[in-house]
Every structure is written in C-alpha cells, then in structure tokens.
Design an enzyme around this catalytic site. Sequence first.
Site, PDB file in Angstrom:
ATOM      1  N   GLY A  14     -28.861   1.687  13.571  1.00 41.61           N
ATOM      2  CA  GLY A  14     -29.082   1.233  14.430  1.00 41.61           C
ATOM      3  C   GLY A  14     -30.418   1.590  14.605  1.00 41.61           C
ATOM      4  O   GLY A  14     -31.179   2.504  14.143  1.00 41.61           O
ATOM      5  N   GLN A  24     -38.093   2.867  19.846  1.00 43.09           N
ATOM      6  CA  GLN A  24     -37.677   4.133  19.219  1.00 43.09           C
ATOM      7  C   GLN A  24     -39.307   3.481  18.553  1.00 43.09           C
ATOM      8  O   GLN A  24     -39.270   4.371  17.643  1.00 43.09           O
ATOM      9  CB  GLN A  24     -36.726   4.002  18.712  1.00 43.09           C
ATOM     10  CG  GLN A  24     -35.356   4.896  19.208  1.00 43.09           C
ATOM     11  CD  GLN A  24     -34.269   4.323  17.827  1.00 43.09           C
ATOM     12  OE1 GLN A  24     -33.802   3.675  17.811  1.00 43.09           O
ATOM     13  NE2 GLN A  24     -34.232   6.084  17.761  1.00 43.09           N
ATOM     14  N   CYS A  33     -29.505  10.623  16.383  1.00 40.38           N
ATOM     15  CA  CYS A  33     -30.324   9.787  16.466  1.00 40.38           C
ATOM     16  C   CYS A  33     -31.679   9.906  15.564  1.00 40.38           C
ATOM     17  O   CYS A  33     -32.069  10.661  15.441  1.00 40.38           O
ATOM     18  CB  CYS A  33     -31.408   9.703  18.344  1.00 40.38           C
ATOM     19  SG  CYS A  33     -32.173   8.570  19.523  1.00 40.38           S
ATOM     20  N   LEU A  34     -32.215   9.018  15.940  1.00 40.42           N
ATOM     21  CA  LEU A  34     -33.241   8.945  14.545  1.00 40.42           C
ATOM     22  C   LEU A  34     -34.391   9.207  15.247  1.00 40.42           C
ATOM     23  O   LEU A  34     -35.602   9.829  14.563  1.00 40.42           O
ATOM     24  CB  LEU A  34     -34.235   7.307  14.027  1.00 40.42           C
ATOM     25  CG  LEU A  34     -33.034   6.754  13.015  1.00 40.42           C
ATOM     26  CD1 LEU A  34     -33.579   4.726  12.796  1.00 40.42           C
ATOM     27  CD2 LEU A  34     -33.115   7.232  11.892  1.00 40.42           C
ATOM     28  N   HIS A  93     -25.358   3.270  22.257  1.00 41.36           N
ATOM     29  CA  HIS A  93     -26.370   3.846  21.920  1.00 41.36           C
ATOM     30  C   HIS A  93     -27.486   3.147  22.545  1.00 41.36           C
ATOM     31  O   HIS A  93     -28.596   3.954  22.408  1.00 41.36           O
ATOM     32  CB  HIS A  93     -26.004   4.701  20.743  1.00 41.36           C
ATOM     33  CG  HIS A  93     -26.750   5.632  20.033  1.00 41.36           C
ATOM     34  ND1 HIS A  93     -27.006   7.760  20.009  1.00 41.36           N
ATOM     35  CD2 HIS A  93     -28.487   5.528  19.959  1.00 41.36           C
ATOM     36  CE1 HIS A  93     -27.657   7.595  19.683  1.00 41.36           C
ATOM     37  NE2 HIS A  93     -28.719   6.635  19.411  1.00 41.36           N
ATOM     38  N   GLU A  94     -27.525   2.398  21.599  1.00 44.64           N
ATOM     39  CA  GLU A  94     -29.141   1.425  21.132  1.00 44.64           C
ATOM     40  C   GLU A  94     -28.873   0.471  22.196  1.00 44.64           C
ATOM     41  O   GLU A  94     -30.707   0.916  23.138  1.00 44.64           O
ATOM     42  CB  GLU A  94     -29.094  -0.216  20.707  1.00 44.64           C
ATOM     43  CG  GLU A  94     -28.699   0.970  19.310  1.00 44.64           C
ATOM     44  CD  GLU A  94     -29.630   2.002  18.079  1.00 44.64           C
ATOM     45  OE1 GLU A  94     -30.886   1.726  18.779  1.00 44.64           O
ATOM     46  OE2 GLU A  94     -29.448   2.826  17.565  1.00 44.64           O
ATOM     47  N   HIS A 148     -31.207   3.215  24.080  1.00 41.19           N
ATOM     48  CA  HIS A 148     -32.537   3.734  24.531  1.00 41.19           C
ATOM     49  C   HIS A 148     -32.646   2.112  25.301  1.00 41.19           C
ATOM     50  O   HIS A 148     -34.126   3.013  25.700  1.00 41.19           O
ATOM     51  CB  HIS A 148     -33.017   3.201  22.586  1.00 41.19           C
ATOM     52  CG  HIS A 148     -32.508   4.692  21.904  1.00 41.19           C
ATOM     53  ND1 HIS A 148     -33.629   5.241  22.315  1.00 41.19           N
ATOM     54  CD2 HIS A 148     -31.622   4.212  21.404  1.00 41.19           C
ATOM     55  CE1 HIS A 148     -33.352   6.406  21.233  1.00 41.19           C
ATOM     56  NE2 HIS A 148     -32.276   5.969  20.702  1.00 41.19           N
TER      57      HIS A 148
HETATM   58 CO    CO Z   1     -30.912   6.549  18.819  1.00 41.62          CO
END
Ligand code: CO
Length: 214
Positions: free
Chosen positions: A45, A50, A105-106, A147-148, A151
Amino acid sequence: MILPIVAYGSPVLKKIAKEITSDYPNLNQLIDNMWETMYASNGVGLAAPQIGISIRMFIIDASPFVDEELMDEKEVKTLSNFKKIFINPKIISEDGNLWDFNEGCLSIPEVREDVLRKEEILITFFNENFECEKLKLNGLAARVVQHEYDHIEGILFTDKISSFKRKIINNFSINNKIRITKIGTIVNGKDRSVILADSGLQIFPNNKGYFHNF
Ligand code: CO
C-alpha cells in the site's frame, strides 16, 4: 517513474491531507507513478503523503500477503484480488474486536510493531474514474486500508504504540546523527538501496526485511 518515499520526521506525514476533484492535474500519471513506486519498494500500500503530496488518495495491492500469511480460503480469495485506488475515502464505521498484527511502514525503515485495530470497516471512496464505491472489508484487507487511511489523516503507526518505543525510534535517528527526511529508492536490477537523504547513509542494500510494508 519511481518517486522518492518521504520518511519518518517529515512534516507532510503529520498533515491532514486535502480532498481532490476529478480535474486534479495529471491524476492518471500520478497514479501510475505511485503503483511503480509501491511495487519497486515491495509495498502492499502507498498513500500520496508518503510521496510528499498531501492529498486524500492511496493505492493498495494486497495480493503479496497471500504467499506469506496463514489464512483461510475466503481471505486468500479476497486478498489476491484486492487491488484498488481509493480517492477521497471515508471510513463510515469500524466494528468487531481489536486484533494485533505486526505492521511495517514504507516511511519508517527498520521498524515493525504490533498494532491493534478493529477487524471490520465500512468505507466509501471514489475510484480512478471518480465513480463512488462502497466496501465492507475485514481482516488484512481492512487493516491495510486503516493503515493507509491513517496516512491521509496525518497519523503514523508509531502514534499508536507506547511512548517508550517511540523514543527508541527517535533515538535511532539522533544517535546516528541523521534527520530522517527522505528515502531515495534506486532500482538497479533486483538490488534496491535506500538513502537517508541528509546523511547520504545507505541502509537496506537489498529487499530483505522490507516486505509487506505499507
Ligand atoms: Co505506512
């Protein structure tokens, strides 16, 4: 085009993102770039903040979970087909029991943590053609969306864990004299390097430990 992923410490990750209209400039190009960036980082995702753009949009492809996690047949079917673009989403309700899952998380390299979330959500959103959709999701599909969604609300999973653990993450960047602001992703064959922008320090010489982040 692969875009740099913004990392922990960057103000854009703490902002509440803005809704967009269907005439948002170069939307299709942006979506294509987000897919490319997400796949290059082995993510499941990616939310627009991000990549430094504070708009209410995220993309999800949860199919990689199918090979890795223990799950029943129904969830395998759901996740293997769960590839979607969410524009201006609204979580209508969250129901069920809280359950734990180890999230990565990225935007927060090298940190994974168990996060409690409710098991079921009802969400409305616009797809890439600006058609309204409504979905009821549970399990991992719901979790990736939650989660997204966090963000675009300016929330990171580290906001949901204890202040003690959060201190460890902050100390990691202080002790290494780096201000984590940005990750540059370089794809060179199958190798991928992540660079913490201010320091030039490279971590993650390959994909190891970087799977299933979102
Ligand atoms: Co994340």
